[in-house]
Scaffold this motif. Structure first.
Motif, short mmCIF file in Angstrom:
data_model
loop_
_atom_site.label_atom_id
_atom_site.label_comp_id
_atom_site.label_asym_id
_atom_site.label_seq_id
_atom_site.Cartn_x
_atom_site.Cartn_y
_atom_site.Cartn_z
N ASP A 86 0.84 -1.19 0.00
CA ASP A 86 0.00 0.00 0.00
C ASP A 86 0.89 1.25 0.00
O ASP A 86 2.09 1.18 0.29
CB ASP A 86 -0.89 0.02 1.25
N TYR A 87 0.27 2.39 -0.32
CA TYR A 87 0.95 3.66 -0.17
C TYR A 87 1.14 3.95 1.32
O TYR A 87 0.24 3.69 2.13
CB TYR A 87 0.14 4.79 -0.80
N VAL A 95 -3.23 -2.03 -6.91
CA VAL A 95 -3.19 -1.16 -5.73
C VAL A 95 -2.50 0.16 -6.08
O VAL A 95 -2.96 1.24 -5.69
CB VAL A 95 -2.47 -1.86 -4.56
N LYS A 125 -4.70 2.38 -7.79
CA LYS A 125 -5.85 2.73 -6.94
C LYS A 125 -7.17 2.17 -7.46
O LYS A 125 -8.22 2.83 -7.38
CB LYS A 125 -5.95 4.25 -6.75
N LYS A 135 -10.60 -1.73 -3.97
CA LYS A 135 -10.06 -2.82 -3.18
C LYS A 135 -10.88 -4.08 -3.39
O LYS A 135 -12.11 -4.07 -3.40
CB LYS A 135 -10.06 -2.44 -1.71
N THR A 191 -6.82 -7.49 -1.79
CA THR A 191 -5.99 -6.30 -1.57
C THR A 191 -6.41 -5.53 -0.32
O THR A 191 -5.61 -4.78 0.24
CB THR A 191 -6.04 -5.38 -2.80
N TRP A 225 -4.14 -6.38 2.36
CA TRP A 225 -2.78 -5.87 2.21
C TRP A 225 -2.64 -4.40 2.59
O TRP A 225 -1.55 -3.85 2.54
CB TRP A 225 -2.32 -6.03 0.76
N ARG A 226 -3.72 -3.77 2.98
CA ARG A 226 -3.73 -2.33 3.21
C ARG A 226 -2.80 -1.95 4.37
O ARG A 226 -2.45 -2.79 5.21
CB ARG A 226 -5.14 -1.86 3.52
N TRP A 227 -2.41 -0.69 4.40
CA TRP A 227 -1.72 -0.13 5.56
C TRP A 227 -2.69 -0.19 6.73
O TRP A 227 -3.79 0.36 6.68
CB TRP A 227 -1.32 1.31 5.26
#
Length: 485
Positions: free
Chosen positions: A395-396, A428, A431, A434, A438, A441-443
């Motif tokens: 993720d960012y 991802v 963008k 989701k 995914t 996998w997020r922050w």
């Protein structure tokens, strides 16, 4: 991120995560520059050697789709499996990257545990039950005989708590193993043909710092600085540095942890002296074997396991121990807290904790008794990157205006996804909405620390608290470490 038709992307890390991501971004026309401190572009390439600390550089890794109730990983594994098979076709006979040896999932009792039942339920729901063979199931045994798999439904006299010399197991005929070092070299070659730039080596390829521009309380990553002092600009920097990521990006050090599994490698006698062992442990006759640590909750336990592989073409049998995942906490100048980091290149990573050696001895005496007198020719502490829940961190990173991206957290189960991982990472980065996959996998700093991260430097798994095995400990089992590969 810049709106250029072909954004410039720097990827730090030329392992499974970095290469797979680069491959799919290059397909979309991104300009890719890949940095790594290891000189994979010359010499031994991705071959395991004393100077390599990357988990992606290894002889073999398991390919399996058994994930309990995590259906999204099961589906991803089968998605990857189809591409592994396609790569095998591209490379031709004798050069395969995926070996369909099957895998025996061994239970720690005479019945299936909750995790295994959930795995079988999901396999059944996806129409895959006929690829799974339960050892004690008469219908499965008959089916295995008809389809030529019965010789891999192995039976061993394991003393169980109820006094019966039996155990339960499931043979998964869709599983097997892959060659990660060769796969990395294969992907790197594909990327070079696509025009990707590789900057590798201990000076020009080694990451030192991000180039960060601050303005009006806002921060942007403009690129990276390498050890040779050069500055490299990009629209997006992707940190895919495996177990080194927490010490390179301080913000993620609270949710990622470098942990070490223990690996031993045994060499068979020359083929002409022990042809029966070479035949017995070939992938045609012997499956991958994996025994997960029991978990009464039925929750997926990730890579808490002991596992082994069929012999390699060179007559090597690798056995791995991840029941205890060891940590190596140190104080780095730029951190206000201790963090676990991989051992530095050149620091001895061959002296295993005695706990690992004892666990492997038991495993060998049970599944490989005819190997117990053979020499261990290699030992290794292999560092992975654990997340709080074993799902990856892709993720960012907040606070950098979408110019810094984290792609790591393999948690001991990432290598098999090399052919497909980057496709979803690309989604991802772009963008896209989701998916269930995914989303995991997020922050996610909001999650409570788990998976051992809550122990910190005072926990029982730190390497400085372990009694380390000596050559005498290995000799006691009939094992003697001759040399390191």
């Amino acid at each position: 991120m810049a709106t250029s038709a072909k954004p410039k992307v720097i990827i730090v890390g030329a392992g499974i995560f970095g290469l797979s991501t680069a491959y799919y971004l290059a397909d979309d026309g991104y300009k890719i520059a890949i940095f790594d401190q290891h000189p994979y572009d010359r010499g031994d390439g991705y071959k395991l050697n004393p100077g390599s600390i990357a988990a992606s550089v290894d002889e073999n890794k398991i390919l399996r789709a058994s994930y309990g109730d995590e259906l999204y990983y099961q589906r991803l594994a089968y998605e990857a499996r189809e591409i592994w098979k396609r790569w095998n076709d591209e490379l031709g006979p004798g050069k395969e990257l995926f070996v369909e040896s099957g895998m025996l999932r061994v239970q720690h009792s005479s019945h299936l545990d909750k995790l295994e039942k959930k795995t079988l339920a999901n396999m059944t729901a996806e129409g895959l039950r006929d690829t799974q063979y339960i050892l004690s199931n008469e219908d499965d045994a008959r089916r295995a005989e008809e389809r030529g798999w019965s010789h891999k439904l192995l039976r061993f006299p394991i003393p169980m708590p109820d006094g019966r010399e039996t155990f339960e197991a499931v043979l998964d005929t869709t599983a097997g193993y892959v060659y990660p070092s060769q796969a990395c070299a294969y992907l790197a070659d594909k990327l070079r043909k696509k025009g990707a730039q590789f900057i590798e080596g201990p000076e020009k390829g080694a990451f030192v710092s991000l180039l960060v521009e601050s303005s009006g309380g806002s921060k942007r990553v403009m690129g990276i600085r390498s050890k040779d002092g050069q500055e490299h600009l990009a629209d997006l920097v992707i940190m895919a540095c495996g177990s080194a990521t927490p010490m390179l990006v301080p913000e993620v050090s609270r949710v990622l942890e470098a942990t070490a599994g223990s690996v031993v490698t045994v060499r068979l006698p020359p083929r002409e002296e022990a042809s029966e062992l070479w035949d017995k442990y070939s992938h045609d006759n012997w499956p991958v074997i994996i025994g997960h640590d029991p978990d009464p909750t039925g929750k997926t336990v990730g890579s808490r396991s002991i596992y082994s592989f069929p012999r390699t073409d060179d007559g090597l049998v690798k056995i791995g121990y991840r029941v205890t995942k060891y940590t190596n906490y140190v104080k780095l100048p730029e951190f206000d807290h201790l963090i676990s980091v991989p051992l530095r290149p050149g620091v001895d990573d061959t002296s295993l904790p005695i706990k690992s050696v004892e666990g492997i001895k038991t495993f060998v005496s049970t599944f490989y008794p005819d190997l117990a007198s053979l020499p261990i020719i290699a030992t290794r502490l292999c560092f992975y990157t654990d997340t709080v829940d074993n799902s990856w961190l892709i993720d960012y990173l907040p606070g950098y205006n979408d110019t810094l991206f984290i792609c790591t957290g393999g948690s001991g189960h990432g290598a098999k996804f090399a052919p497909i991982l980057g496709k979803h990472v690309r989604d991802v980065i772009k963008k896209k909405p989701k998916t269930e996959l995914t989303h995991h996998w997020r922050w996610r700093p909001e999650l409570p620390l788990g998976n051992g991260l809550e122990e910190g430097p005072n926990g029982p798994r730190t390497l400085d608290k372990q009694k380390r095995a000596t050559p005498e400990d290995l000799r006691h089992a009939g094992w003697w470490k001759e040399s390191r590969i």
